[in-house]
Design a protein around this motif. Structure first.
Motif, mmCIF file in Angstrom:
data_model
loop_
_atom_site.group_PDB
_atom_site.id
_atom_site.type_symbol
_atom_site.label_atom_id
_atom_site.label_comp_id
_atom_site.label_asym_id
_atom_site.label_seq_id
_atom_site.Cartn_x
_atom_site.Cartn_y
_atom_site.Cartn_z
ATOM 1 N N TYR A 58 -26.289 -3.786 -4.103
ATOM 2 C CA TYR A 58 -26.473 -2.943 -5.280
ATOM 3 C C TYR A 58 -27.683 -3.341 -6.128
ATOM 4 C CZ TYR A 58 -21.779 -1.454 -4.086
ATOM 5 O OH TYR A 58 -20.689 -0.968 -3.422
ATOM 6 N N HIS B 60 -31.065 4.477 -8.803
ATOM 7 C CA HIS B 60 -30.279 4.437 -10.038
ATOM 8 C C HIS B 60 -30.241 3.024 -10.601
ATOM 9 C CE1 HIS B 60 -27.191 5.411 -12.942
ATOM 10 N NE2 HIS B 60 -26.459 4.416 -12.490
ATOM 11 N N SER C 244 -27.515 -1.299 -9.574
ATOM 12 C CA SER C 244 -27.475 0.160 -9.472
ATOM 13 C C SER C 244 -26.090 0.734 -9.751
ATOM 14 C CB SER C 244 -27.928 0.592 -8.079
ATOM 15 O OG SER C 244 -26.997 0.142 -7.118
ATOM 16 N N LEU C 245 -25.090 -0.110 -9.942
ATOM 17 C CA LEU C 245 -23.744 0.379 -10.224
ATOM 18 C C LEU C 245 -23.623 0.890 -11.657
ATOM 19 C CD1 LEU C 245 -21.633 -2.424 -8.517
ATOM 20 C CD2 LEU C 245 -22.028 -0.095 -7.690
ATOM 21 N N ASP C 246 -22.683 1.795 -11.895
ATOM 22 C CA ASP C 246 -22.423 2.271 -13.250
ATOM 23 C C ASP C 246 -21.691 1.212 -14.066
ATOM 24 O OD1 ASP C 246 -23.637 4.750 -12.825
ATOM 25 O OD2 ASP C 246 -21.778 5.610 -12.059
ATOM 26 N N SER C 247 -20.883 0.409 -13.396
ATOM 27 C CA SER C 247 -20.170 -0.687 -14.050
ATOM 28 C C SER C 247 -19.921 -1.777 -13.016
ATOM 29 C CB SER C 247 -18.843 -0.217 -14.644
ATOM 30 O OG SER C 247 -17.962 0.194 -13.614
ATOM 31 N N SER D 265 -28.549 -1.177 -18.248
ATOM 32 C CA SER D 265 -27.569 -1.925 -19.040
ATOM 33 C C SER D 265 -27.038 -3.137 -18.286
ATOM 34 C CB SER D 265 -26.399 -1.021 -19.419
ATOM 35 O OG SER D 265 -26.828 0.011 -20.269
ATOM 36 N N ASN E 109 -29.472 0.746 -13.293
ATOM 37 C CA ASN E 109 -28.715 0.776 -14.540
ATOM 38 C C ASN E 109 -29.320 -0.263 -15.482
ATOM 39 O OD1 ASN E 109 -26.890 0.530 -16.627
ATOM 40 N ND2 ASN E 109 -25.107 0.809 -15.308
#
Length: 58
Positions: free
Chosen positions: A21, A7, A30-33, A11, A9
């Protein structure tokens, strides 16, 4: 802990390969936020800012 390379990210760009991560094949987190913070009472330079989501890779 999730496999970071599953994953990336796009962004959140990151070059800290020592973090659990960090996506090793790409410069992404790889974190969402992420949580950004400081270790200074009155930060005045970018060196005063920290990624509070950092976890040392084991």
């Amino acid at each position: 802990m999730a496999n970071c390379c599953n994953h990336a990210n796009q962004s959140i760009r990151c070059t800290v390969s020592q973090c659990a991560y960090h996506c090793q094949s790409k410069d992404y987190c790889s974190l969402d936020s992420v949580m950004i913070g400081t270790h200074e009472a009155n930060p005045t330079m970018c060196e005063c800012i920290d990624c509070k989501s950092f976890v040392k890779k084991s």
